[in-house]
Scaffold this active site. Structure first.
Site, PDB file in Angstrom:
ATOM      1  N   ASP A   1       0.864  -1.292  -0.192  1.00 46.12           N
ATOM      2  CA  ASP A   1       0.151  -0.091   0.044  1.00 46.12           C
ATOM      3  C   ASP A   1       0.759   1.598  -0.001  1.00 46.12           C
ATOM      4  O   ASP A   1       0.512   2.327   0.198  1.00 46.12           O
ATOM      5  CB  ASP A   1      -0.983  -0.085   1.127  1.00 46.12           C
ATOM      6  CG  ASP A   1      -0.144  -0.126   2.475  1.00 46.12           C
ATOM      7  OD1 ASP A   1       1.095  -0.255   2.558  1.00 46.12           O
ATOM      8  OD2 ASP A   1      -0.873   0.369   3.680  1.00 46.12           O
TER       9      ASP A   1
ATOM     10  N   LYS B   1      12.953  44.358  -6.708  1.00 46.95           N
ATOM     11  CA  LYS B   1      11.630  43.921  -7.320  1.00 46.95           C
ATOM     12  C   LYS B   1      10.570  44.660  -6.918  1.00 46.95           C
ATOM     13  O   LYS B   1      10.536  44.636  -5.768  1.00 46.95           O
ATOM     14  CB  LYS B   1      11.516  42.453  -7.381  1.00 46.95           C
ATOM     15  CG  LYS B   1      12.351  41.661  -8.000  1.00 46.95           C
ATOM     16  CD  LYS B   1      12.136  40.140  -8.023  1.00 46.95           C
ATOM     17  CE  LYS B   1      12.049  39.742  -6.605  1.00 46.95           C
ATOM     18  NZ  LYS B   1      11.648  38.166  -6.675  1.00 46.95           N
TER      19      LYS B   1
END
Length: 318
Positions: free
Chosen positions: A43, A199
């Site tokens: 699993d 920026k």
């Protein structure tokens, strides 16, 4: 460092994130990697088996929490638990790349601080020490109540560029305000000035404008960052530097995450050479001719030996 290390109480184990780096580190220290296996149940659950006695040993586990981040983190936590239950004297985590470090604060309401959660998980599992490299946010060290050695790759990257004799017109560039300290460390080593990419978004839904603080006209620029993920910031910075008159632009980083469009952006950018470390294992599809990789194995190997011998590691932080 000697070719062989004669303390049977020192053990180094590798999980699956970066086995090649772990082998290099073990070689630097002068010992063989410890024997362990990582398998999966049908699993998908992880099963770890330590295939030698580590009772009373000082164990170092090499594991970056890079992609697949959650898989690598669970491997690490399960390994720590296995070592604790096998009576290791100390469990030292060597994490060249600390994932989830960019979630180090609440930037907006109702957000988690996942970097702190990861620190809690590692401690609760049973780790007794952390050795890591260039965390995105150095204050994450304060999330741990166990000793943590926070190394950096600035010396390694600086030496690379220093040995290439790129001329007297070098400028070291930080791609944002947060990286100024890192850029200044490299600039001091290369005896060069620094510049900063500022920026700004003038108003909502308008593209960012990149202003350059510092003189780059006629200069050879070296952009230094801790992480390159999608490479948007660094490639736009390189373009802005060339438009401002830089003759050449190089880039370097400690952690080449290189997600999504990163490789295409770097290939098409004006960056002459991108220099990265091997803190993250890079598959072949994340490799282009303009990249070069430096090994952090000597740095991490030296740190392991010094910690094991209770010697000072402070000189490794410089």
């Amino acid at each position: 460092m000697s070719n062989e290390y004669f303390d049977p109480k020192l053990k180094i184990f590798s999980l699956n994130s970066n086995r090649e780096l772990a082998e290099e580190i073990a070689k630097e220290v002068g010992i063989e990697l410890g024997k362990s296996s990582v398998t999966h149940f049908s699993d998908g659950e992880i099963q770890i088996n330590i295939e030698e006695s580590i009772r009373g040993c000082h164990v170092y586990v090499i594991q970056s929490t890079s992609n697949p981040v959650n898989q690598n983190l669970m491997e690490l936590l399960i390994m720590i638990d296995a070592l604790k239950r096998a009576s290791a004297a100390t469990i030292n985590i060597v994490m060249p790349y600390y994932g989830y470090a960019r979630q180090d604060r609440k930037a907006r309401s109702r957000e988690p601080i996942t970097a702190k959660l990861v620190a809690n998980l590692i401690e609760t599992a049973g780790a007794t020490r952390m050795i890591t490299l260039d965390m995105h946010a150095p204050q994450i060290q304060g999330f741990f109540d166990i000793p943590i050695d926070h190394l950096n790759a600035v010396r390694l990257l600086s030496n690379y560029f220093g040995e290439r004799h790129l001329g007297d017109d070098l400028v070291v560039v930080s791609p944002d305000h947060g990286g100024v300290t890192r850029a200044r460390k490299m600039a001091d080593r290369l005896k060069a000035p620094i510049a900063i990419i500022d920026k700004r978004r003038p108003r909502p839904n308008v593209a960012e404008v990149m202003n350059i603080v510092g003189n780059v006209e006629g200069k050879v620029c070296i952009i230094i960052d801790d992480i390159i993920d999608t490479a948007g910031t660094i490639t736009l910075a390189a373009k802005a530097l060339r438009e401002a008159g830089a003759t050449k632009v190089y880039a370097c980083c400690s952690h080449p995450v290189l997600s999504g469009p990163a490789m295409k952006r770097i290939e098409e950018s004006p960056i002459e050479k991108l220099v990265v470390t091997n803190s993250i294992a890079l598959p072949e599809d994340k490799w282009i001719d303009k990249m070069e990789q430096l090994s952090v194995a000597p740095l991490l190997g030296e740190a392991i030996v010094r910690v094991h011998e209770n010697a000072s590691v402070s000189s490794l932080f410089e």
